[in-house]
Write a protein that holds these residues in place. Structure first.
Motif, short mmCIF file in Angstrom:
data_model
loop_
_atom_site.label_atom_id
_atom_site.label_comp_id
_atom_site.label_asym_id
_atom_site.label_seq_id
_atom_site.Cartn_x
_atom_site.Cartn_y
_atom_site.Cartn_z
N LYS A 56 16.46 4.26 49.55
CA LYS A 56 17.44 4.69 48.80
C LYS A 56 16.81 5.81 47.87
O LYS A 56 17.66 6.77 47.45
CB LYS A 56 18.03 3.49 48.12
N THR B 217 17.99 9.54 47.36
CA THR B 217 18.67 9.96 46.20
C THR B 217 18.18 11.22 45.68
O THR B 217 18.43 12.27 45.16
CB THR B 217 18.75 9.03 45.06
N GLN C 225 20.81 -0.39 39.94
CA GLN C 225 22.15 -0.19 39.45
C GLN C 225 22.40 1.11 39.73
O GLN C 225 23.46 1.68 40.23
CB GLN C 225 22.57 -0.90 38.52
N GLN D 276 23.22 2.77 43.01
CA GLN D 276 24.34 2.43 43.62
C GLN D 276 25.35 3.61 43.43
O GLN D 276 25.59 4.19 42.40
CB GLN D 276 25.14 1.13 43.23
N ASP D 277 26.05 4.10 44.42
CA ASP D 277 27.13 5.16 44.39
C ASP D 277 28.19 4.62 45.40
O ASP D 277 28.44 3.70 46.15
CB ASP D 277 26.52 6.20 44.42
N GLU D 278 29.29 5.75 45.43
CA GLU D 278 30.52 5.40 46.21
C GLU D 278 30.02 5.20 47.66
O GLU D 278 30.55 4.92 48.56
CB GLU D 278 31.45 6.50 46.05
N ASN E 125 27.11 4.20 49.01
CA ASN E 125 26.53 2.71 48.97
C ASN E 125 26.99 1.82 48.01
O ASN E 125 26.29 1.57 47.23
CB ASN E 125 24.82 3.02 48.85
N PRO E 126 28.34 1.58 47.88
CA PRO E 126 28.72 0.53 46.95
C PRO E 126 28.29 -0.72 46.84
O PRO E 126 28.43 -1.39 45.95
CB PRO E 126 30.45 0.59 47.27
N ASP E 127 27.59 -1.43 48.08
CA ASP E 127 27.23 -2.74 47.90
C ASP E 127 25.65 -2.70 48.12
O ASP E 127 24.91 -3.62 48.06
CB ASP E 127 27.60 -3.46 49.16
N PHE E 128 25.11 -1.66 47.34
CA PHE E 128 23.44 -1.44 47.42
C PHE E 128 22.68 -2.73 46.82
O PHE E 128 22.03 -3.29 47.28
CB PHE E 128 23.22 -0.06 46.98
N VAL E 129 23.25 -2.94 45.66
CA VAL E 129 22.56 -3.79 44.63
C VAL E 129 22.57 -5.28 45.50
O VAL E 129 21.66 -5.90 45.63
CB VAL E 129 22.96 -3.65 43.25
N GLU F 94 23.23 -5.62 48.43
CA GLU F 94 22.31 -6.01 49.62
C GLU F 94 21.11 -6.06 49.48
O GLU F 94 20.25 -6.73 50.24
CB GLU F 94 22.71 -4.56 50.64
#
Lengths: 158, 149
Positions: A46, A50, B31, B34-36, B38-42, B44
Motif C-alpha cells: 500500500k 501510494t 490511517q 486509507q483512502d476512497e 481502499n476505504p477498509d484498508f486499516v 483489513e
C-alpha cells in the motif's frame, strides 16, 4: 506470489532506462518487495502504491528469484526482509548481485549494529528498520539513479 | 446516541489509546494510507495482523510445551511478531517482544513462559480495543456520518 500494479497484471514491457525517462518520474518505479510476514507485506504494498510505484509482492525469496529471472530488466529495485524461513535476505542479495544488476534494500525488525553491518558489507544499498515509514520509501528511487550513474561512470572509465 | 456524540466518543477513544501507549505513530501512518479507493484498508491490515498473531502465539505456546524447546525457532517467531506489531503500531506488544527475544536468546524457559503470558495478555487487550474502535467507526458510518481524522 501476488503481483499487482495499476492494471492488475505483470508489466514486462519496460526495459531498463525507460523508467527514469518518463514524465512522471519517479512514479512508475518498478519495485519487487519480499517479506514472509503477510501484515508487513500488505502495508509495504500500500505504501509503495501510494508513492505511485509499480509493485510486485512475494512472500518467499525463492519465488522472488524466479520472478526476477523470468523478467530480466522488468524491475528497478528489490526490497527484501532479512529473516525469512526458506532463504534469508542476505542469500537473496548474493544471488541478485551475481545474476542481475539491481539495487537491493534490506529490511528488518532487527536493529543491531552487527546485522546492519552485515547488510552493508553484503552489498545492500540500504538497510531499513521496521516499522518503515512511507517518507523513507518515497526516497528509494535515489538508489536506482545512483547505481545507474555509478555504472555509467565505470563504463566511461573503461 | 447522535452522530456528533459518536464522533466525539471515537476521537476521545482513539486519543486515549495513544496516550496509554497501546498505539503509536505507526497506526497513524496506516490511517493516512486509507483512502476512497481502499476505504477498509486499516480494518483489513489489522484483521490480517490478528490472524497471523494468533497463529504465532499458538505456535509459541506449543513450542514451550515440548520436551526439547527449539529456542531458535521461537526467537524467529517472536521476531516476526515484533515486526508485524511494530508495523501496525501495536506499541505494547512490540515492546514485550523485545524482552521475549532476550529470554529466547538466554534460553530461559521461565522467562519465556512469563513473557508469553504477558504478550498474550497485551495482545488480547489491543485486539479488544481496536475491535471496539472499529465498531464505533461502523456506527458512525451507518448513521451517515464520516470518520473524524
Amino acid at each position: 506470489m501476488n503481483s499487482s500494479n495499476g492494471n492488475g497484471s505483470m508489466s514486462t514491457a519496460s526495459s531498463s532506462g525507460a523508467w527514469d525517462g518518463r514524465d512522471q518520474f519517479p512514479a512508475g518505479l518498478r519495485v519487487l518487495v519480499v517479506d514472509d510476514d503477510p501484515t508487513c507485506l500488505m502495508i509495504f504494498e500500500k505504501m509503495l502504491k501510494t508513492c505511485l510505484y509499480q509493485v510486485t509482492k512475494c512472500n518467499k525469496a525463492e519465488t522472488a528469484l524466479s520472478v526476477l529471472r523470468e523478467h530480466k530488466n522488468g524491475f528497478d529495485i528489490v526490497i527484501s526482509d532479512v529473516h525469512m524461513p526458506d532463504m534469508d535476505g542476505f542469500e537473496l542479495l548474493k544471488h541478485i548481485d551475481s545474476e542481475m544488476d539491481l539495487p537491493v534494500i534490506l529490511i528488518s525488525a532487527d536493529a543491531t549494529k552487527q546485522i546492519v553491518m552485515k547488510g552493508v558489507t553484503y552489498g545492500a544499498c540500504d538497510y531499513l528498520i521496521k516499522p518503515v515509514r512511507i517518507e523513507t520509501l518515497k526516497n528509494i528511487w535515489q538508489h536506482v539513479v545512483r547505481k545507474k550513474a555509478r555504472n555509467t561512470l565505470l563504463e566511461i572509465k573503461y | 446516541m447522535d452522530l456528533v456524540h459518536l464522533q466525539r466518543q471515537l476521537v476521545d477513544y482513539r486519543t486515549s489509546l495513544y496516550h496509554e501507549g497501546f498505539l503509536d505513530e505507526q497506526f497513524t501512518q496506516l490511517q493516512s494510507l486509507q483512502d476512497e479507493n481502499n476505504p477498509d484498508f486499516v480494518v483489513e491490515v489489522v484483521s490480517l495482523f490478528f490472524e497471523d498473531s494468533e497463529r504465532l502465539l499458538n505456535e509459541l505456546s506449543k513450542a514451550l510445551e515440548q520436551q526439547i524447546i527449539d529456542f531458535k525457532r521461537m526467537d524467529a517467531q517472536v521476531h516476526q511478531l515484533k515486526g508485524s506489531s511494530s508495523s501496525i503500531g501495536a506499541h505494547r506488544v512490540q515492546k514485550l517482544c523485545i524482552v521475549f527475544r532476550n529470554y529466547c536468546e538466554a534460553q530461559n524457559v521461565e522467562g519465556c513462559l512469563k513473557c508469553l503470558q504477558q504478550v498474550k495478555h497485551e495482545y488480547g487487550i489491543i485486539k479488544t480495543k481496536l475491535e471496539s474502535m472499529f465498531q464505533l467507526e461502523q456506527q458512525i458510518l451507518n448513521a451517515g456520518g464520516s470518520i473524524p481524522v
